[in-house]
Design an enzyme around this catalytic site. Structure first.
Site, PDB file in Angstrom:
ATOM      1  N   GLU A   7      35.970  95.244  -3.928  1.00  0.00           N
ATOM      2  CA  GLU A   7      37.510  95.728  -4.367  1.00  0.00           C
ATOM      3  C   GLU A   7      38.127  96.396  -3.411  1.00  0.00           C
ATOM      4  O   GLU A   7      38.883  97.440  -3.721  1.00  0.00           O
ATOM      5  CB  GLU A   7      37.132  96.504  -5.918  1.00  0.00           C
ATOM      6  CG  GLU A   7      36.463  95.611  -6.866  1.00  0.00           C
ATOM      7  CD  GLU A   7      37.147  94.574  -7.494  1.00  0.00           C
ATOM      8  OE1 GLU A   7      38.423  94.349  -7.278  1.00  0.00           O
ATOM      9  OE2 GLU A   7      36.585  93.992  -8.438  1.00  0.00           O
ATOM     10  N   VAL A   8      38.096  95.979  -2.262  1.00  0.00           N
ATOM     11  CA  VAL A   8      38.644  96.610  -1.073  1.00  0.00           C
ATOM     12  C   VAL A   8      40.047  96.606  -1.143  1.00  0.00           C
ATOM     13  O   VAL A   8      40.836  97.675  -0.730  1.00  0.00           O
ATOM     14  CB  VAL A   8      38.343  96.212   0.217  1.00  0.00           C
ATOM     15  CG1 VAL A   8      38.880  94.628   0.595  1.00  0.00           C
ATOM     16  CG2 VAL A   8      38.621  97.008   1.380  1.00  0.00           C
TER      17      VAL A   8
ATOM     18  N   CYS B 210      40.535  76.431 -12.055  1.00  0.00           N
ATOM     19  CA  CYS B 210      41.796  76.982 -12.941  1.00  0.00           C
ATOM     20  C   CYS B 210      41.227  76.931 -14.367  1.00  0.00           C
ATOM     21  O   CYS B 210      40.690  75.684 -14.735  1.00  0.00           O
ATOM     22  CB  CYS B 210      42.725  75.891 -12.713  1.00  0.00           C
ATOM     23  SG  CYS B 210      44.149  76.093 -13.814  1.00  0.00           S
TER      24      CYS B 210
ATOM     25  N   CYS C  74      43.233  73.917 -16.304  1.00  0.00           N
ATOM     26  CA  CYS C  74      43.377  72.533 -15.999  1.00  0.00           C
ATOM     27  C   CYS C  74      42.051  72.103 -15.209  1.00  0.00           C
ATOM     28  O   CYS C  74      41.748  70.879 -15.173  1.00  0.00           O
ATOM     29  CB  CYS C  74      44.227  72.089 -15.476  1.00  0.00           C
ATOM     30  SG  CYS C  74      44.574  72.304 -13.601  1.00  0.00           S
TER      31      CYS C  74
HETATM   32 ZN    ZN Z   1      45.644  74.228 -13.274  1.00  0.00          ZN
END
Ligand code: ZN
Ligand code: ADP
Length: 197
Positions: A86-87, A142, A145
């Site tokens: 988490e830099v 994603c 989708c």
């Molecule tokens: Zn998408």
């Protein structure tokens, strides 16, 4: 005394596998009997206080530090590899420290979000990426989708976040998703489309 140092940056959206990649590299170094230290900023309290935990539950111990100065203080002389999770949450001083460490023979691996939920470069990431010896940019899937995703989408109460929404929203139900370019949304800032003349 040490080997030639290096700076590696692992970046990408949320769920891209940055923690997994960092943990994988740390484990390999441990098999090679090298001394590894893993750090993370104190802000990241997701799942566990003193561990790095990937979204699939892969774990590794990490020392929480308040800021760049505390991180520098906590590095042991015998350490070969310095890993930072988490830099993106550290201030710009992290770039200087990472360069100093690499120039002094440490193998430095930092992992962080390259973009925030507004698709702006995140904190010190541009500098780190420019100065790295090696850059690994990972993509997630994603969540809308199923395409490859490079962006982190923020939803508040099921709606796209507004670009001016504060980072901490008390009492709101919020969620972050990996999203592709097409499914990414931000209120208050419609995507600019290029129209050929
Ligand atoms: Zn998408
Ligand atoms: P990061 O540190 O980049 O947020 P993690 O290493 O914590 O990512 O988690 C990556 C893992 O999360 C993947 O290997 C996968 O098993 C899981 N995962 C959950 N949701 C997604 C998604 N939308 N795309 C890709 N991987 C996902």
């Amino acid at each position: 005394m040490k080997r030639k140092g290096s700076l590696t940056v692992v970046c990408g959206s949320m769920y891209a596998g940055k923690s997994e990649e960092l943990i994988r590299r740390a484990r390999r170094a441990l098999y090679a009997k090298r001394k590894v230290q893993v750090f993370k900023p104190i802000i990241d309290t997701r799942y566990d206080e003193t561990m790095v935990v990937s979204h699939m539950g892969v774990k590794h111990e990490a020392v929480p530090v308040k800021n760049v100065a505390d991180l520098a203080q906590a590095i042991d002389k015998e350490t070969d590899m310095v890993c930072i999770e988490e830099v993106q949450f550290f201030d710009d001083g992290i770039t200087d420290l990472a360069m100093q460490l690499a120039d002094s023979g440490y193998e430095v691996i930092v992992a962080g979000l390259d973009q925030d939920f507004r698709r702006r470069p995140f904190g010190p990431m541009p500098q780190l990426l420019a100065l790295a010896d090696e850059v690994i940019k990972l993509r997630a899937i994603c969540m809308n989708c199923g395409e490859e995703a490079s962006h982190t989408y923020r939803a508040i109460n099921g709606e796209p976040a507004h670009r001016d929404d504060p980072i901490v929203l008390v009492g709101a139900l919020e969620a972050y998703e990996a999203r592709c370019r097409r499914c990414y949304r931000l209120r208050g800032e419609p995507k600019k489309r290029f129209r050929p003349s």
